[in-house]
Design a protein around this motif. Structure first.
Motif, PDB file in Angstrom:
ATOM      1  N   TYR A  29       0.803  -1.226   0.000  1.00 16.45           N
ATOM      2  CA  TYR A  29       0.000   0.000   0.000  1.00 16.45           C
ATOM      3  C   TYR A  29       0.836   1.278   0.000  1.00 16.45           C
ATOM      4  O   TYR A  29       0.606   2.189  -0.776  1.00 16.45           O
ATOM      5  CB  TYR A  29      -0.953  -0.015   1.188  1.00 16.45           C
ATOM      6  CG  TYR A  29      -1.858   1.180   1.236  1.00 16.45           C
ATOM      7  CD1 TYR A  29      -2.914   1.308   0.325  1.00 16.45           C
ATOM      8  CD2 TYR A  29      -1.667   2.184   2.175  1.00 16.45           C
ATOM      9  CE1 TYR A  29      -3.747   2.412   0.358  1.00 16.45           C
ATOM     10  CE2 TYR A  29      -2.501   3.288   2.213  1.00 16.45           C
ATOM     11  CZ  TYR A  29      -3.530   3.403   1.307  1.00 16.45           C
ATOM     12  OH  TYR A  29      -4.352   4.496   1.335  1.00 16.45           O
ATOM     13  N   GLN A  31       4.001   3.549  -0.682  1.00 16.09           N
ATOM     14  CA  GLN A  31       5.059   3.531  -1.688  1.00 16.09           C
ATOM     15  C   GLN A  31       6.331   4.246  -1.244  1.00 16.09           C
ATOM     16  O   GLN A  31       7.244   4.455  -2.033  1.00 16.09           O
ATOM     17  CB  GLN A  31       4.527   4.124  -2.994  1.00 16.09           C
ATOM     18  CG  GLN A  31       3.369   3.316  -3.584  1.00 16.09           C
ATOM     19  CD  GLN A  31       3.704   1.842  -3.717  1.00 16.09           C
ATOM     20  OE1 GLN A  31       4.700   1.465  -4.321  1.00 16.09           O
ATOM     21  NE2 GLN A  31       2.880   0.976  -3.128  1.00 16.09           N
ATOM     22  N   ASN A  50      -7.115  -3.664  -5.939  1.00 12.48           N
ATOM     23  CA  ASN A  50      -6.327  -2.441  -6.041  1.00 12.48           C
ATOM     24  C   ASN A  50      -4.847  -2.774  -6.096  1.00 12.48           C
ATOM     25  O   ASN A  50      -4.126  -2.219  -6.914  1.00 12.48           O
ATOM     26  CB  ASN A  50      -6.617  -1.495  -4.867  1.00 12.48           C
ATOM     27  CG  ASN A  50      -7.964  -0.832  -5.004  1.00 12.48           C
ATOM     28  OD1 ASN A  50      -8.274  -0.272  -6.047  1.00 12.48           O
ATOM     29  ND2 ASN A  50      -8.766  -0.908  -3.963  1.00 12.48           N
ATOM     30  N   ASN A  51      -4.402  -3.661  -5.236  1.00 10.40           N
ATOM     31  CA  ASN A  51      -3.012  -4.097  -5.205  1.00 10.40           C
ATOM     32  C   ASN A  51      -2.871  -5.610  -5.334  1.00 10.40           C
ATOM     33  O   ASN A  51      -1.829  -6.092  -5.754  1.00 10.40           O
ATOM     34  CB  ASN A  51      -2.342  -3.664  -3.896  1.00 10.40           C
ATOM     35  CG  ASN A  51      -2.351  -2.172  -3.707  1.00 10.40           C
ATOM     36  OD1 ASN A  51      -3.315  -1.635  -3.187  1.00 10.40           O
ATOM     37  ND2 ASN A  51      -1.297  -1.500  -4.137  1.00 10.40           N
ATOM     38  N   ASP A  64       0.537   4.801 -12.713  1.00 10.76           N
ATOM     39  CA  ASP A  64       0.439   4.545 -11.279  1.00 10.76           C
ATOM     40  C   ASP A  64       1.741   3.945 -10.775  1.00 10.76           C
ATOM     41  O   ASP A  64       2.338   3.105 -11.432  1.00 10.76           O
ATOM     42  CB  ASP A  64      -0.701   3.561 -10.980  1.00 10.76           C
ATOM     43  CG  ASP A  64      -2.056   4.165 -11.257  1.00 10.76           C
ATOM     44  OD1 ASP A  64      -2.163   5.393 -11.281  1.00 10.76           O
ATOM     45  OD2 ASP A  64      -3.005   3.381 -11.453  1.00 10.76           O
ATOM     46  N   TRP A  66       2.204   2.008  -8.115  1.00  4.32           N
ATOM     47  CA  TRP A  66       1.782   1.089  -7.076  1.00  4.32           C
ATOM     48  C   TRP A  66       2.590  -0.196  -7.127  1.00  4.32           C
ATOM     49  O   TRP A  66       3.349  -0.434  -8.056  1.00  4.32           O
ATOM     50  CB  TRP A  66       0.294   0.765  -7.221  1.00  4.32           C
ATOM     51  CG  TRP A  66      -0.576   1.961  -7.019  1.00  4.32           C
ATOM     52  CD1 TRP A  66      -1.240   2.647  -7.985  1.00  4.32           C
ATOM     53  CD2 TRP A  66      -0.856   2.634  -5.794  1.00  4.32           C
ATOM     54  NE1 TRP A  66      -1.931   3.701  -7.433  1.00  4.32           N
ATOM     55  CE2 TRP A  66      -1.699   3.713  -6.080  1.00  4.32           C
ATOM     56  CE3 TRP A  66      -0.470   2.426  -4.481  1.00  4.32           C
ATOM     57  CZ2 TRP A  66      -2.181   4.579  -5.103  1.00  4.32           C
ATOM     58  CZ3 TRP A  66      -0.941   3.283  -3.508  1.00  4.32           C
ATOM     59  CH2 TRP A  66      -1.786   4.341  -3.824  1.00  4.32           C
ATOM     60  N   THR A  67       2.358  -1.015  -6.140  1.00  4.76           N
ATOM     61  CA  THR A  67       2.946  -2.346  -6.080  1.00  4.76           C
ATOM     62  C   THR A  67       1.806  -3.344  -6.172  1.00  4.76           C
ATOM     63  O   THR A  67       0.752  -3.141  -5.581  1.00  4.76           O
ATOM     64  CB  THR A  67       3.727  -2.518  -4.768  1.00  4.76           C
ATOM     65  OG1 THR A  67       4.729  -1.501  -4.695  1.00  4.76           O
ATOM     66  CG2 THR A  67       4.381  -3.875  -4.692  1.00  4.76           C
ATOM     67  N   TYR A  68       2.034  -4.416  -6.914  1.00  6.38           N
ATOM     68  CA  TYR A  68       0.966  -5.369  -7.196  1.00  6.38           C
ATOM     69  C   TYR A  68       1.389  -6.806  -6.903  1.00  6.38           C
ATOM     70  O   TYR A  68       2.559  -7.161  -7.040  1.00  6.38           O
ATOM     71  CB  TYR A  68       0.571  -5.289  -8.672  1.00  6.38           C
ATOM     72  CG  TYR A  68       0.083  -3.936  -9.089  1.00  6.38           C
ATOM     73  CD1 TYR A  68      -1.225  -3.545  -8.836  1.00  6.38           C
ATOM     74  CD2 TYR A  68       0.926  -3.036  -9.736  1.00  6.38           C
ATOM     75  CE1 TYR A  68      -1.685  -2.295  -9.228  1.00  6.38           C
ATOM     76  CE2 TYR A  68       0.473  -1.784 -10.126  1.00  6.38           C
ATOM     77  CZ  TYR A  68      -0.828  -1.419  -9.868  1.00  6.38           C
ATOM     78  OH  TYR A  68      -1.279  -0.184 -10.240  1.00  6.38           O
ATOM     79  N   THR A  94       6.469  -3.927  -9.027  1.00  4.75           N
ATOM     80  CA  THR A  94       6.285  -2.558  -8.586  1.00  4.75           C
ATOM     81  C   THR A  94       6.908  -1.606  -9.594  1.00  4.75           C
ATOM     82  O   THR A  94       7.692  -2.025 -10.459  1.00  4.75           O
ATOM     83  CB  THR A  94       6.887  -2.343  -7.183  1.00  4.75           C
ATOM     84  OG1 THR A  94       6.437  -1.103  -6.661  1.00  4.75           O
ATOM     85  CG2 THR A  94       8.399  -2.360  -7.200  1.00  4.75           C
ATOM     86  N   THR A  98       9.854   2.756  -6.893  1.00  8.37           N
ATOM     87  CA  THR A  98       9.514   2.335  -5.527  1.00  8.37           C
ATOM     88  C   THR A  98      10.297   1.105  -5.066  1.00  8.37           C
ATOM     89  O   THR A  98       9.972   0.529  -4.027  1.00  8.37           O
ATOM     90  CB  THR A  98       7.999   2.076  -5.395  1.00  8.37           C
ATOM     91  OG1 THR A  98       7.635   1.007  -6.249  1.00  8.37           O
ATOM     92  CG2 THR A  98       7.200   3.321  -5.733  1.00  8.37           C
TER      93      THR A  98
END
Length: 158
Positions: A29, A31, A50-51, A64, A66-68, A94, A98
């Motif tokens: 969540y 970053q 979302n992730n 984005d 983000w990390t997934y 990611t 990040t």
């Protein structure tokens, strides 16, 4: 097709294991490089879709940062009609900005190690313990990279 009815249960078990670890949830969540010092996530279920995705793809990855975590279950086959074996592959990736953390490892290294603690040699998916199968680089594009870690599952055919 009935012999594959447990696939959704396997995915739910994996997601529940991921959500049960607050530190892993923070790594997904937040970053910032100091994600462990950030506040606990009160509703970790908001990470789903979302992730964390119960399939291999994510709807959009544009810019984005983000990390997934995504997953792919496959290569399932019957063995002598009495049990089945298959591969559970978990992708962690990611944004390249990040990767850096304050913890002596990259963000994806941290997450993959957490996942391995939750999955390798653990019960609850199939019968017996999951067996580590492989770890390989996972490149989505020039901005998103990570790892794919996979385990072998064995289950009796019902």
């Amino acid at each position: 097709m009935a012999f594959l009815s447990e696939i959704s249960d396997y995915k739910n078990t994996i997601i529940n294991r991921l959500l049960s670890d607050q530190e892993l949830c923070k790594a997904l969540y937040y970053q910032t490089p100091d994600f462990l010092e950030q506040p606990d996530i009160e509703d970790v279920s908001m990470l789903i879709y979302n992730n964390i995705y119960p399939h291999r793809f994510i709807p959009t990855i544009d810019q984005d940062m983000w990390t997934y975590v995504t997953m792919a279950l496959g290569d399932f086959r019957l063995v002598k009609r009495s049990f089945k074996v298959g591969t559970i592959a978990i992708n962690v990736f990611t944004h390249r900005t990040t990767f850096k953390t304050h913890y002596g490892c990259t963000r994806v290294d941290y997450i993959v190690n957490k996942i391995d603690e939750m999955m390798n040699e653990k019960n609850g998916i199939g019968v017996g313990k999951l067996e580590f199968d492989y770890l390989k680089e996972y490149v989505v594009n020039e901005n998103f990279q990570g790892y794919c870690i996979a385990y072998r599952s064995v289950d009796f055919n019902k």
